[in-house]
Scaffold this motif. Structure first.
Motif, PDB file in Angstrom:
ATOM      1  N   TRP A 170       0.823  -1.199   0.000  1.00 52.40           N
ATOM      2  CA  TRP A 170       0.000   0.000   0.000  1.00 52.40           C
ATOM      3  C   TRP A 170       0.862   1.256   0.000  1.00 52.40           C
ATOM      4  O   TRP A 170       1.981   1.261   0.512  1.00 52.40           O
ATOM      5  CB  TRP A 170      -0.945  -0.003   1.206  1.00 52.40           C
ATOM      6  CG  TRP A 170      -2.225  -0.721   0.919  1.00 52.40           C
ATOM      7  CD1 TRP A 170      -2.436  -1.672  -0.028  1.00 52.40           C
ATOM      8  CD2 TRP A 170      -3.470  -0.536   1.592  1.00 52.40           C
ATOM      9  NE1 TRP A 170      -3.736  -2.101   0.008  1.00 52.40           N
ATOM     10  CE2 TRP A 170      -4.395  -1.417   0.990  1.00 52.40           C
ATOM     11  CE3 TRP A 170      -3.887   0.269   2.630  1.00 52.40           C
ATOM     12  CZ2 TRP A 170      -5.713  -1.507   1.402  1.00 52.40           C
ATOM     13  CZ3 TRP A 170      -5.205   0.188   3.059  1.00 52.40           C
ATOM     14  CH2 TRP A 170      -6.111  -0.692   2.439  1.00 52.40           C
ATOM     15  N   VAL A 171       0.303   2.339  -0.526  1.00 53.93           N
ATOM     16  CA  VAL A 171       1.018   3.599  -0.686  1.00 53.93           C
ATOM     17  C   VAL A 171       0.581   4.597   0.389  1.00 53.93           C
ATOM     18  O   VAL A 171      -0.594   4.698   0.720  1.00 53.93           O
ATOM     19  CB  VAL A 171       0.749   4.192  -2.083  1.00 53.93           C
ATOM     20  CG1 VAL A 171       1.429   5.543  -2.240  1.00 53.93           C
ATOM     21  CG2 VAL A 171       1.211   3.227  -3.163  1.00 53.93           C
ATOM     22  N   VAL A 224      -3.214   5.749   4.076  1.00 53.12           N
ATOM     23  CA  VAL A 224      -2.534   4.792   3.206  1.00 53.12           C
ATOM     24  C   VAL A 224      -3.596   4.012   2.443  1.00 53.12           C
ATOM     25  O   VAL A 224      -4.746   3.921   2.880  1.00 53.12           O
ATOM     26  CB  VAL A 224      -1.639   3.819   4.005  1.00 53.12           C
ATOM     27  CG1 VAL A 224      -0.479   4.558   4.648  1.00 53.12           C
ATOM     28  CG2 VAL A 224      -2.452   3.098   5.076  1.00 53.12           C
ATOM     29  N   GLY A 225      -3.208   3.451   1.305  1.00 48.94           N
ATOM     30  CA  GLY A 225      -4.206   2.700   0.578  1.00 48.94           C
ATOM     31  C   GLY A 225      -3.742   2.164  -0.757  1.00 48.94           C
ATOM     32  O   GLY A 225      -2.599   2.359  -1.184  1.00 48.94           O
ATOM     33  N   ASP A 226      -4.662   1.475  -1.396  1.00 42.60           N
ATOM     34  CA  ASP A 226      -4.529   1.058  -2.781  1.00 42.60           C
ATOM     35  C   ASP A 226      -5.398   2.034  -3.558  1.00 42.60           C
ATOM     36  O   ASP A 226      -6.624   1.897  -3.592  1.00 42.60           O
ATOM     37  CB  ASP A 226      -5.029  -0.376  -2.952  1.00 42.60           C
ATOM     38  CG  ASP A 226      -5.007  -0.847  -4.403  1.00 42.60           C
ATOM     39  OD1 ASP A 226      -4.783  -0.008  -5.302  1.00 42.60           O
ATOM     40  OD2 ASP A 226      -5.220  -2.046  -4.637  1.00 42.60           O
ATOM     41  N   PHE A 227      -4.789   3.029  -4.162  1.00 49.01           N
ATOM     42  CA  PHE A 227      -5.556   4.120  -4.735  1.00 49.01           C
ATOM     43  C   PHE A 227      -6.059   3.837  -6.143  1.00 49.01           C
ATOM     44  O   PHE A 227      -6.783   4.649  -6.709  1.00 49.01           O
ATOM     45  CB  PHE A 227      -4.734   5.411  -4.671  1.00 49.01           C
ATOM     46  CG  PHE A 227      -4.474   5.835  -3.256  1.00 49.01           C
ATOM     47  CD1 PHE A 227      -5.474   6.412  -2.499  1.00 49.01           C
ATOM     48  CD2 PHE A 227      -3.249   5.591  -2.654  1.00 49.01           C
ATOM     49  CE1 PHE A 227      -5.260   6.767  -1.180  1.00 49.01           C
ATOM     50  CE2 PHE A 227      -3.020   5.944  -1.343  1.00 49.01           C
ATOM     51  CZ  PHE A 227      -4.027   6.536  -0.597  1.00 49.01           C
ATOM     52  N   LYS A 228      -5.717   2.680  -6.687  1.00 52.62           N
ATOM     53  CA  LYS A 228      -6.319   2.266  -7.950  1.00 52.62           C
ATOM     54  C   LYS A 228      -7.748   1.798  -7.717  1.00 52.62           C
ATOM     55  O   LYS A 228      -8.646   2.068  -8.502  1.00 52.62           O
ATOM     56  CB  LYS A 228      -5.496   1.149  -8.590  1.00 52.62           C
ATOM     57  CG  LYS A 228      -4.131   1.597  -9.086  1.00 52.62           C
ATOM     58  CD  LYS A 228      -3.384   0.455  -9.737  1.00 52.62           C
ATOM     59  CE  LYS A 228      -2.027   0.885 -10.250  1.00 52.62           C
ATOM     60  NZ  LYS A 228      -1.272  -0.236 -10.875  1.00 52.62           N
ATOM     61  N   ALA A 246     -13.795   0.982   1.764  1.00 56.93           N
ATOM     62  CA  ALA A 246     -13.703   0.475   0.391  1.00 56.93           C
ATOM     63  C   ALA A 246     -15.063   0.626  -0.292  1.00 56.93           C
ATOM     64  O   ALA A 246     -16.097   0.755   0.377  1.00 56.93           O
ATOM     65  CB  ALA A 246     -13.275  -0.985   0.372  1.00 56.93           C
ATOM     66  N   VAL A 247     -15.047   0.606  -1.604  1.00 56.70           N
ATOM     67  CA  VAL A 247     -16.303   0.621  -2.361  1.00 56.70           C
ATOM     68  C   VAL A 247     -17.125  -0.599  -1.951  1.00 56.70           C
ATOM     69  O   VAL A 247     -16.598  -1.707  -1.809  1.00 56.70           O
ATOM     70  CB  VAL A 247     -16.011   0.604  -3.875  1.00 56.70           C
ATOM     71  CG1 VAL A 247     -17.304   0.489  -4.665  1.00 56.70           C
ATOM     72  CG2 VAL A 247     -15.243   1.853  -4.282  1.00 56.70           C
TER      73      VAL A 247
END
Length: 262
Positions: free
Chosen positions: A77-78, A99-103, A239-240
């Motif tokens: 994660w970024v 922080v996250g997976d921004f894709k 999250a979605v």
């Protein structure tokens, strides 16, 4: 990022796509193209997803506030926001980590916020959850804008729907005696203007009058009081909604591992 053999999907040319979907870097072995590919094609999306989840590794957050707050996230994660911890929350609160997976927009954020009076007086986790989400529910009723995307600086969203999960609970850390309150909710937001359509249904309308899709997200939240008790440290894992179940392990891991050390 990890590397896995993408031979099973090389014939359909989807190696790169699997990498984007799973967060795993693909490597093709062209020697297998040909007679062997047909035998390997039964590999499916579900199998690749299962592989990625089975090999997921978590690491402690190591940002500027790591001496004050601890939680675990996937190693790939970024970090988008990284600030030192300060228990003195400003009027509008402050995001100290994100922080996250921004894709795919899977995120974990930590904020320091002022505790509203209703939160300080709450008798249990359910009452605290109600107190901390009062503004969101009021925004739904009034069709008003309210920032509900955790960690987004100056984010304003029209709140179309809000629902608590009804599973609030409290846990007390055996070593420090600190109590953490956990709850979850689902939001439906509009990044434009909310209007009432036929039959009173809410619709999301763009600047040119076009109908836009709303965004549904599920969040897991853990809260604890800090400083003199008038501030709170709030971790939100979000999250979605359509993909929440596939990343539930990540959300739960962040919430369950959250510890405040000050």
């Amino acid at each position: 990022m990890k590397t896995v053999d993408a031979t099973p999907v090389v014939a359909s040319g989807t190696c790169e796509r699997w990498g984007r979907m799973t967060g795993v870097t693909c490597r093709r072995r062209e020697a297998f193209v040909g007679a062997f590919v047909g035998a390997l094609t039964p590999w499916t999306c579900a199998k690749w997803t299962a592989h990625a989840e089975a090999t997921r590794e978590f690491v402690p957050f190591d940002g500027k506030s790591a001496s004050a707050v601890a939680f675990e996230v996937p190693e790939n994660w970024v970090r988008a926001i990284d600030r030192p911890f300060d228990a003195r929350a400003p009027a509008n609160g402050a995001t100290i980590a994100m922080v996250g997976d921004f894709k795919s927009v899977d995120t974990v954020s930590v904020r320091v916020e002022r505790a509203p009076a209703g939160a300080r007086d709450a008798k249990d986790a359910n009452a605290l959850a109600e107190a901390l989400t009062a503004n969101e529910r009021a925004a739904v009723e009034a069709l008003e804008s309210f920032g509900v995307i955790g960690g987004v600086e100056n984010g304003r969203s029209g709140t179309m729907a809000f629902e608590l999960d009804g599973d609030a609970r409290a846990r007390t850390d055996a070593d420090s005696g600190r109590t953490y309150y956990e709850f979850g909710y689902t939001t439906e937001v509009c990044r434009a203007t909310i209007e009432e359509g036929a039959g009173g249904d809410k619709i999301c309308v763009g600047p040119k009058g076009d109908l836009l899709e709303s965004i549904k997200r599920r969040s897991r939240v853990v809260v604890t009081f800090v400083g003199d008790g008038n501030s709170m440290a709030v971790l939100k894992a979000s999250a979605v909604s359509s993909r929440f179940d596939s990343v539930r392990e990540i959300m739960d891991r962040a919430v369950d591992s959250f510890v405040v050390r000050v």
